[in-house]
Design a protein around this motif. Structure first.
Motif, mmCIF file in Angstrom:
data_model
loop_
_atom_site.group_PDB
_atom_site.id
_atom_site.type_symbol
_atom_site.label_atom_id
_atom_site.label_comp_id
_atom_site.label_asym_id
_atom_site.label_seq_id
_atom_site.Cartn_x
_atom_site.Cartn_y
_atom_site.Cartn_z
ATOM 1 N N PRO A 108 0.808 -1.231 0.000
ATOM 2 C CA PRO A 108 0.000 0.000 0.000
ATOM 3 C C PRO A 108 0.836 1.273 0.000
ATOM 4 O O PRO A 108 0.425 2.296 -0.556
ATOM 5 N N ALA A 109 2.036 1.244 0.588
ATOM 6 C CA ALA A 109 2.893 2.430 0.593
ATOM 7 C C ALA A 109 3.365 2.767 -0.812
ATOM 8 O O ALA A 109 3.559 3.941 -1.151
ATOM 9 N N LEU A 110 3.543 1.754 -1.650
ATOM 10 C CA LEU A 110 3.973 1.969 -3.024
ATOM 11 C C LEU A 110 2.857 2.592 -3.858
ATOM 12 O O LEU A 110 3.102 3.404 -4.752
ATOM 13 N N VAL A 111 1.635 2.238 -3.530
ATOM 14 C CA VAL A 111 0.478 2.707 -4.296
ATOM 15 C C VAL A 111 0.409 4.224 -4.340
ATOM 16 O O VAL A 111 -0.017 4.818 -5.336
ATOM 17 N N GLU A 112 0.855 4.865 -3.272
ATOM 18 C CA GLU A 112 0.794 6.327 -3.217
ATOM 19 C C GLU A 112 1.639 6.979 -4.294
ATOM 20 O O GLU A 112 1.401 8.140 -4.648
ATOM 21 N N ARG A 113 2.615 6.263 -4.846
ATOM 22 C CA ARG A 113 3.518 6.840 -5.842
ATOM 23 C C ARG A 113 3.171 6.458 -7.275
ATOM 24 O O ARG A 113 3.857 6.862 -8.210
ATOM 25 N N LEU A 114 2.131 5.668 -7.467
ATOM 26 C CA LEU A 114 1.767 5.239 -8.818
ATOM 27 C C LEU A 114 1.210 6.406 -9.627
ATOM 28 O O LEU A 114 0.507 7.271 -9.100
ATOM 29 N N THR A 115 1.506 6.403 -10.919
ATOM 30 C CA THR A 115 0.929 7.407 -11.815
ATOM 31 C C THR A 115 -0.532 7.062 -12.082
ATOM 32 O O THR A 115 -0.859 5.937 -12.461
ATOM 33 N N MET A 116 -1.381 8.026 -11.893
ATOM 34 C CA MET A 116 -2.806 7.817 -12.143
ATOM 35 C C MET A 116 -3.134 8.209 -13.579
ATOM 36 O O MET A 116 -2.805 9.302 -14.033
ATOM 37 N N PRO A 117 -3.774 7.310 -14.332
ATOM 38 C CA PRO A 117 -4.200 7.708 -15.673
ATOM 39 C C PRO A 117 -5.346 8.699 -15.603
ATOM 40 O O PRO A 117 -5.880 8.985 -14.517
ATOM 41 N N LEU A 118 -5.719 9.217 -16.733
ATOM 42 C CA LEU A 118 -6.866 10.118 -16.804
ATOM 43 C C LEU A 118 -8.133 9.285 -16.934
ATOM 44 O O LEU A 118 -8.221 8.392 -17.776
ATOM 45 N N PHE A 119 -9.102 9.588 -16.100
ATOM 46 C CA PHE A 119 -10.410 8.940 -16.170
ATOM 47 C C PHE A 119 -11.456 9.992 -16.489
ATOM 48 O O PHE A 119 -11.455 11.080 -15.904
ATOM 49 N N LYS A 120 -12.371 9.658 -17.380
ATOM 50 C CA LYS A 120 -13.489 10.543 -17.696
ATOM 51 C C LYS A 120 -14.549 9.727 -18.413
ATOM 52 O O LYS A 120 -14.313 8.575 -18.790
ATOM 53 N N SER A 121 -15.706 10.292 -18.604
ATOM 54 C CA SER A 121 -16.808 9.542 -19.214
ATOM 55 C C SER A 121 -17.208 10.081 -20.579
ATOM 56 O O SER A 121 -18.276 9.740 -21.081
ATOM 57 N N ASP A 122 -16.363 10.913 -21.190
ATOM 58 C CA ASP A 122 -16.636 11.367 -22.549
ATOM 59 C C ASP A 122 -15.438 11.009 -23.418
ATOM 60 O O ASP A 122 -14.320 10.890 -22.932
ATOM 61 N N LEU A 123 -15.683 10.824 -24.690
ATOM 62 C CA LEU A 123 -14.631 10.359 -25.596
ATOM 63 C C LEU A 123 -14.691 11.108 -26.910
ATOM 64 O O LEU A 123 -15.740 11.171 -27.550
ATOM 65 N N GLU A 124 -13.544 11.664 -27.313
ATOM 66 C CA GLU A 124 -13.436 12.300 -28.617
ATOM 67 C C GLU A 124 -12.861 11.295 -29.620
ATOM 68 O O GLU A 124 -12.003 10.484 -29.262
#
Length: 332
Positions: A284-300
Motif C-alpha cells: 500500500p505504501a507503493l500505491v501512493e507513488r503510482l501514476t494515475m491515468p486520466l479517467f473521464k466519461s466522454d470520448l473524442e
C-alpha cells in the motif's frame, strides 16, 4: 460516449484457435445475465481483467454501490493481457473484459463479434506522468533508439503495446524492425530486466513504479511519443454483440455503472489508489507513488483513433472503424 523476431499475430491467433475449437460445440458459457441471478435478483457478472491500475475503477465502483444499485455484482477473473481474455468473453464465460483497443479490433478483423462497451482510461498528456513507458537499467540505453539489437518484453506481442514500443523507437531515430520483441508477463518482465534477461519492457502501472524501485529508468514515454500534444485512449471494456443483444438492459446498466465509476475515480484519487492492493500484491505504501491515468466519461474520436491508426501503419491492424462503429450504445 460516455502490441523478434516478430511473431505476427501469435498471441491472438493462438487464443482464437482455442476459441474456434471451443465454439465447435457447447461452450458451456451462459447467456448474459443467465445462471448468475441470486434469490434477491442480483445479477452476477463475470469480468476479465489484468492486474493493472486502470481496473481499480471497477473495484471502486463496486465498493461505492454503482453496480449494486443496478442489481449487478461483479466477479473478477485475472488474465495476462486483453487478447487472452477474448475467448472467455466470446464463449460467454465472461460477460465483459478489459483490453487495449488494438487487440479487440484485431479480433473483429478475425470475424469475432466483439465490440467496445466503455472506455477504460486515457494518457494524461503530462511529462513524467506516464501510463505506459519503456523501462531500461543499462546506462548505455539513453532513449528508445538505443534499443536496436536489444530484447524488449511486451505482455502481448502484435498488440497495442508493440505499436507503442515501435513508435517510440522510431521517434527516437531507431528502426523498430531491429528490436527483438518477446512476450512476457509484466511481473516477470520486472524480474527479467533486473537480471538482464531483457534490456527493456513496456510497463503499465504498478509495474513502472516497481521497475523504478528496482533501479530501472524511463527511456521513453510511449503516449507522449504517440500524442505529443494531446491525450490518447488506452483501452476499452468489451463484450460481444451476441451477449448484448441477448440482454441489452444488462449491458446498459453495466455501461452506466462503468461511466459513474470513471467519474468518481477521477474525483477521488485516494479512494481509487486504495483499491489497487485489493487485487494485486502491491505494498500500500507503493500505491501512493503510482501514476494515475486520466479517467473521464466522454470520448473524442481522435483520442480513440491514436493507437489504432499507428497500428495500421505497422501492419498490426488492417483498418480503424469509426468510433460509432466500434462503441456500442444502448437505444434511447
Amino acid at each position: 460516449m460516455r502490441t523478434s523476431t516478430r511473431a505476427r499475430a501469435t498471441s491472438l491467433a493462438a487464443a482464437l484457435a482455442l476459441l474456434l475449437t471451443a465454439c465447435g460445440g457447447d461452450s458451456g458459457g451462459e447467456e448474459a445475465g443467465d445462471g448468475g441471478d441470486s434469490a434477491s435478483g442480483t445479477r452476477t457478472v463475470q469480468v476479465g481483467i489484468i492486474p493493472v491500475s486502470d481496473v481499480a475503477i471497477l473495484h471502486l465502483g463496486q465498493e461505492q454501490g454503482f453496480f449494486a444499485e443496478r442489481g449487478i455484482e461483479l466477479e473478477f477473473n485475472l488474465g495476462q493481457g486483453g487478447a487472452a481474455l477474448v475467448p472467455a468473453v466470446v464463449t460467454g464465460d465472461y460477460q465483459f473484459g478489459f483490453s487495449g483497443i488494438v487487440s479487440i479490433l484485431q479480433a473483429r478483423e478475425q470475424g469475432l463479434p466483439v465490440t467496445a462497451i466503455a472506455p477504460t482510461s486515457w494518457s494524461n498528456g503530462e511529462e513524467g506522468q506516464h501510463i505506459n513507458a519503456l523501462m531500461a537499467s543499462d546506462p548505455a540505453i539513453q532513449d528508445a533508439g538505443d534499443l536496436e539489437g536489444k530484447t524488449v518484453a511486451l505482455n502481448i506481442l502484435n498488440s497495442q503495446v508493440e505499436t507503442l514500443a515501435r513508435n517510440s523507437v522510431e521517434v527516437a531515430g531507431g528502426n523498430p524492425d531491429n528490436v527483438n520483441f518477446v512476450e512476457m508477463s509484466l511481473p516477470d518482465a520486472v524480474t527479467a530486466l533486473g537480471s538482464n534477461q531483457i534490456q527493456s519492457f513496456v510497463c503499465g502501472e504498478p509495474f513502472c513504479t516497481l521497475a523504478q524501485d528496482a533501479g530501472a529508468r524511463v527511456v521513453a514515454d510511449n503516449w507522449l511519443d504517440l500524442v505529443p500534444e494531446g491525450i490518447g485512449l488506452s483501452g476499452v471494456y468489451f463484450s460481444t454483440t451476441d451477449q448484448i443483444e441477448a440482454d441489452p438492459a444488462l449491458f446498459a446498466d453495466i455501461q452506466a455503472a462503468i461511466y459513474e465509476s470513471l467519474d468518481y475515480s477521477a474525483a477521488h484519487p485516494d479512494e481509487w489508489r486504495a483499491q489497487i492492493p485489493e487485487y494485486t500484491e502491491i505494498d500500500p505504501a507503493l500505491v501512493e507513488r503510482l501514476t494515475m491515468p486520466l479517467f473521464k466519461s466522454d470520448l473524442e474520436p481522435e483520442e480513440y483513433e491514436a493507437a489504432p491508426t499507428k497500428a495500421v501503419e505497422y501492419e498490426i491492424l488492417g483498418e480503424v472503424p469509426t468510433v460509432e462503429e466500434f462503441f456500442w450504445e444502448p437505444e434511447s
